[in-house]
Enzyme design. Structure first.
Site, PDB file in Angstrom:
ATOM      1  N   HIS A 240      -8.089  -5.154  -0.124  1.00 36.11           N
ATOM      2  CA  HIS A 240      -6.834  -4.468   0.222  1.00 36.11           C
ATOM      3  C   HIS A 240      -6.107  -5.300   1.284  1.00 36.11           C
ATOM      4  CE1 HIS A 240      -4.283  -0.967  -0.066  1.00 36.11           C
ATOM      5  NE2 HIS A 240      -4.255  -0.845   1.254  1.00 36.11           N
TER       6      HIS A 240
ATOM      7  N   SER B 293       0.829  -1.203   0.000  1.00 38.49           N
ATOM      8  CA  SER B 293       0.000   0.000   0.000  1.00 38.49           C
ATOM      9  C   SER B 293       0.868   1.260   0.000  1.00 38.49           C
ATOM     10  CB  SER B 293      -0.974  -0.049   1.193  1.00 38.49           C
ATOM     11  OG  SER B 293      -1.970   0.924   1.086  1.00 38.49           O
TER      12      SER B 293
ATOM     13  N   ASP C 235     -10.119  -4.530  -4.527  1.00 30.67           N
ATOM     14  CA  ASP C 235      -9.595  -3.521  -3.593  1.00 30.67           C
ATOM     15  C   ASP C 235     -10.472  -2.262  -3.656  1.00 30.67           C
ATOM     16  OD1 ASP C 235      -8.045  -1.690  -2.106  1.00 30.67           O
ATOM     17  OD2 ASP C 235      -6.178  -2.613  -2.770  1.00 30.67           O
TER      18      ASP C 235
END
Length: 236
Positions: free
Chosen positions: A209, A122, A177
């Site tokens: 995610h 991320s 996601d």
């Protein structure tokens, strides 16, 4: 300034002699030990190699605008989680300087920069792309899991003037996601490829995610391919 002191690090030592290093950066609000434990939970073991050290630094706590200024362990600030808005370049550049000290420590330990891979999950993947493609273009590779760069990223601007061979990018992203859209990751990959970066992009159907066992196994294989033990031994 946030993070001028040495960053705390969680380290997985190689099973054998240390010949290469991976620096893995966590996502926003997490820690080095946190993402290490998450990976261990997904794989049922540490991400461990015979000859490669894995380093998990922890970002210093700083005010984070998407959380209305509350303190969070983030690598940089941003106006919002979107690929449309400008980057908070001052905090990104400041953290690039801090993370350079982690790279420098490995070099002091006898690991050349072309035996170091930078990556993360991320926000950590976004940070790794800034660190490698703007400041450390001589590292062995970059990986970004569920990550993206803003449409007007300073990374793209830096690479428009570049003429050297760039580190390869390994990217993974879940199609489901909802925080960092799959299309943002795909767009980042295509843009970097158009600017001369050799890239791969692995989509994971129905993955949100989060990390996935197959994803981490693919990453592990790619790391060993980029940092083979044979190359280190032939250099001795």
């Amino acid at each position: 300034m946030a993070g001028r002191a040495a960053l705390q690090r969680s380290v997985v030592s190689p099973a054998g002699r240390h010949r290469a290093s991976v620096i893995l950066l966590h996502g926003s609000g997490d820690t080095g030990p946190g993402v290490r434990a998450w990976i261990k939970q997904v794989l049922n073991q540490d991400l461990v190699f015979q000859h490669i050290k894995v380093i998990y630094p922890t970002a210093p706590a700083r005010p984070y605008t998407p959380m209305r200024g509350a303190l969070s362990t983030v690598w940089f600030d941003r106006w919002k989680i979107s690929n449309e808005c400008p980057e908070h370049i001052e905090t990104i550049d400041s953290m690039c300087q801090v993370l350079t000290s982690v790279i420098d420590d490995e070099v002091k330990n006898g690991i050349s920069k072309n035996r170091i891979i930078l990556g993360g999950f991320s926000m950590g993947g976004g940070m790794a792309m800034h660190l490698a493609y703007r400041y450390h273009q001589d590292v062995a590779g970059v990986f970004a899991l569920s990550s993206f760069l803003n449409k007007t990223s300073a990374v793209y601007q830096a690479l428009q003037k570049n003429e050297r061979v760039l580190p390869e990018l390994f990217q993974c992203h879940g199609t489901a996601d909802e925080l960092v859209l799959h299309s943002w990751g795909e767009e980042t990959n295509k843009m970097l490829n158009s600017l001369g970066v050799a890239t791969s992009f692995h989509s994971f159907p129905n993955l949100n995610h989060e990390l996935h066992k197959t994803e981490l196994e693919k990453l592990s294989s790619w790391i060993v391919k980029k940092l083979p033990v044979e190359t280190a031994m032939s250099n001795e």
